[in-house]
Design a protein around this motif. Structure first.
Motif, PDB file in Angstrom:
ATOM      1  N   LEU A 302       0.846  -1.180   0.000  1.00 56.70           N
ATOM      2  CA  LEU A 302       0.000   0.000   0.000  1.00 56.70           C
ATOM      3  C   LEU A 302       0.889   1.240   0.000  1.00 56.70           C
ATOM      4  CD1 LEU A 302      -2.871   1.150   0.167  1.00 56.70           C
ATOM      5  CD2 LEU A 302      -2.647   1.115   2.661  1.00 56.70           C
ATOM      6  N   SER A 303       0.723   2.076  -1.036  1.00 54.91           N
ATOM      7  CA  SER A 303       1.544   3.280  -1.139  1.00 54.91           C
ATOM      8  C   SER A 303       0.752   4.348  -1.877  1.00 54.91           C
ATOM      9  CB  SER A 303       2.856   2.978  -1.887  1.00 54.91           C
ATOM     10  OG  SER A 303       3.723   4.072  -1.832  1.00 54.91           O
ATOM     11  N   PHE A 304       1.228   5.588  -1.759  1.00 58.67           N
ATOM     12  CA  PHE A 304       0.541   6.724  -2.363  1.00 58.67           C
ATOM     13  C   PHE A 304       1.501   7.477  -3.273  1.00 58.67           C
ATOM     14  CE2 PHE A 304      -1.654   5.806   1.551  1.00 58.67           C
ATOM     15  CZ  PHE A 304      -2.996   5.947   1.243  1.00 58.67           C
ATOM     16  N   LEU A 305       0.924   8.206  -4.226  1.00 54.89           N
ATOM     17  CA  LEU A 305       1.702   9.084  -5.093  1.00 54.89           C
ATOM     18  C   LEU A 305       0.915  10.366  -5.347  1.00 54.89           C
ATOM     19  CD1 LEU A 305       0.142   8.632  -8.005  1.00 54.89           C
ATOM     20  CD2 LEU A 305       1.609   6.626  -8.122  1.00 54.89           C
ATOM     21  N   ASP A 362       4.416   4.233   3.459  1.00 58.23           N
ATOM     22  CA  ASP A 362       3.509   4.349   2.314  1.00 58.23           C
ATOM     23  C   ASP A 362       3.640   5.712   1.639  1.00 58.23           C
ATOM     24  OD1 ASP A 362       2.348   6.028   4.146  1.00 58.23           O
ATOM     25  OD2 ASP A 362       0.457   4.917   4.316  1.00 58.23           O
ATOM     26  N   GLU A 363       4.710   6.437   1.940  1.00 59.40           N
ATOM     27  CA  GLU A 363       5.011   7.771   1.421  1.00 59.40           C
ATOM     28  C   GLU A 363       4.086   8.851   1.967  1.00 59.40           C
ATOM     29  OE1 GLU A 363       7.700   8.426  -0.031  1.00 59.40           O
ATOM     30  OE2 GLU A 363       8.302   6.379  -0.505  1.00 59.40           O
ATOM     31  N   LEU A 364       3.284   8.526   2.978  1.00 63.29           N
ATOM     32  CA  LEU A 364       2.349   9.500   3.521  1.00 63.29           C
ATOM     33  C   LEU A 364       2.304   9.492   5.049  1.00 63.29           C
ATOM     34  CD1 LEU A 364       0.532  11.557   2.093  1.00 63.29           C
ATOM     35  CD2 LEU A 364      -1.356   9.926   2.264  1.00 63.29           C
ATOM     36  N   HIS A 365       2.406   8.302   5.664  1.00 61.02           N
ATOM     37  CA  HIS A 365       2.196   8.180   7.101  1.00 61.02           C
ATOM     38  C   HIS A 365       3.446   7.650   7.805  1.00 61.02           C
ATOM     39  CE1 HIS A 365      -1.841   7.552   5.203  1.00 61.02           C
ATOM     40  NE2 HIS A 365      -2.138   8.510   6.063  1.00 61.02           N
ATOM     41  N   PRO A 366       3.799   8.204   8.973  1.00 57.49           N
ATOM     42  CA  PRO A 366       4.947   7.695   9.721  1.00 57.49           C
ATOM     43  C   PRO A 366       4.654   6.358  10.381  1.00 57.49           C
ATOM     44  CG  PRO A 366       3.871   9.464  10.927  1.00 57.49           C
ATOM     45  CD  PRO A 366       3.194   9.383   9.590  1.00 57.49           C
ATOM     46  N   ASP A 367       5.705   5.565  10.594  1.00 56.70           N
ATOM     47  CA  ASP A 367       5.540   4.308  11.322  1.00 56.70           C
ATOM     48  C   ASP A 367       5.678   4.571  12.820  1.00 56.70           C
ATOM     49  OD1 ASP A 367       8.256   4.676  11.753  1.00 56.70           O
ATOM     50  OD2 ASP A 367       8.881   2.956  10.535  1.00 56.70           O
TER      51      ASP A 367
END
Length: 394
Positions: A302-305, A362-367
């Protein structure tokens, strides 16, 4: 032979639920809400409905001599077709402020969502039970932090000794509003989301209005904040406005002023901190909208662009760099007449160097590790000595 517990069932009331703005009694249980009914009635967005009913920062809190506690709850599990399975929501038990145990509730309802079409299908299930035993046999303060990322209707609370509401512990109430990052996305448990960590380190009581996908300067959210008693207020603005591509700079500026004006109607002198976005590579110079990366999704990730054109910033399209510049300017302008208004650059909480060390999965949310870093830095910069949100009276 273990002696069976003699259970006492205690009604779950608003007095036992901390961090919720409203409690709804349904035919299946007690539903905590993080926005009041009049706010929810003004927006039919299913994303907002999901986000505000997920009890991020909400906890059952009481004082008792009980050595055993049971909680029946009805979760709503969400499954995204083609995406990796989502972990079950975690319930965390704190005894006198110390994390003591964790559990998950099985069963409940399941909503399967097709991200390609937006359609969903719901399968109804039964409530489940979590049990915490072996607690110290003395008077103590119990908190059960509810899952930050899973809807939970509470059905029954049982203990083997009487329960009473927590007395006032003299802590200041911190009211915070932000996006899915404040909501806790990609953190593992409810006490490891950055606002919960910051609240613990600062010694304040959290009301978390971090609303995934829904920090959009909505007037009904501003009115909810205006009407909520609080000693300290923070507002983290930016990422959702970019990834939704919801407004241009001209409208953004007016909306920020309006949001702050509304909060000030109910909190004219309360310390108020405006926080700009943390670092997010895909949107630093590129406007929205954001979308799922279907190529990554085809591999099970799951990832975002970002789909916008950087050249369009000149036409007023929002980027994170542009939002930071404008928020800084707005706060500087207003602070001339509002000495209790402050600005915090989100890059000081998580910047480009942090992204290199602790990248956004996911390039949007921190772990979870990045949430800890953000929470520790916020507590130091906001609640620490001389900070804009004084957690202790001078």
């Amino acid at each position: 032979m273990t002696t069976p517990h003699r259970w006492i069932t205690t009604p779950i009331t608003a007095g036992l639920l901390h961090g919720a703005l409203e409690v709804e009694h349904t035919d299946r249980g007690v539903q905590p809400h993080r926005l009041p009914a009049h706010a929810r009635a003004q927006c039919s967005d299913p994303q907002l409905a999901m986000a505000e009913s997920q009890p991020s920062g909400v906890r059952l809190a009481f004082r008792t001599r009980a050595t055993a506690v049971e909680l029946d709850a009805l979760p709503v599990k969400r499954v995204y077709a083609g995406a990796p399975p989502r972990p079950d929501g975690v319930y965390e038990l704190l005894v006198d402020g110390h994390l003591t145990d964790q559990a998950v509730v099985t069963g409940g309802d399941t909503v399967t969502i097709d991200m390609a079409t937006g359609s969903s299908e719901t399968r109804t299930g039964a409530a489940g039970t979590i049990r915490f035993t072996g607690l110290p046999d003395r008077l103590k303060d119990i908190e059960i932090w509810l899952p930050h990322n899973e809807n939970a209707q509470l059905v029954a609370l049982r203990t083997d000794a009487a329960v009473e509401p927590l007395p006032d512990r003299g802590r200041k109430v911190w009211l915070h509003h932000g996006s899915s990052i404040s909501h806790g996305s990609n953190a593992a448990t409810p006490t490891t989301i950055w606002p919960a960590l910051a609240a613990s380190l600062g010694g304040v009581d959290l009301i978390n209005l971090g609303l995934g996908g829904s920090a959009l300067l909505d007037p009904f959210t501003a009115r909810a904040m205006r009407d909520t008693p609080a000693d300290l207020i923070s507002l983290k603005i930016g990422i959702n406005l970019v990834n939704l591509d919801g407004m241009r700079l001209r409208v953004f500026t007016s909306a920020v002023h309006g949001f702050l004006d509304t909060i000030r109607e109910g909190h004219p002198t309360t310390p108020l901190l405006v926080v700009s976005p943390i670092y997010c590579a895909i949107h630093e110079d590129t406007p929205g909208p954001a979308s799922f990366d279907l190529r990554a999704l085809s591999t099970g990730k799951l990832s975002f662009l970002a789909e916008g054109d950087p050249a369009e910033r000149g036409a007023g399209k929002l980027t994170l760099k542009g939002i930071r510049e404008e928020l800084s300017r707005i706060v500087e302008q207003r602070a001339a007449e509002d000495p209790n208004l402050s600005y915090l650059d989100g890059l000081g909480l998580y910047g480009e160097a942090d992204y290199a060390e602790l990248p956004l999965p996911d390039e949007l949310h921190p772990d979870t590790a990045a949430h800890r870093r953000i929470g520790e830095r916020f507590a130091e910069r906001a609640f620490g000595s001389g900070g804009p949100l004084p957690a202790k009276d001078a």
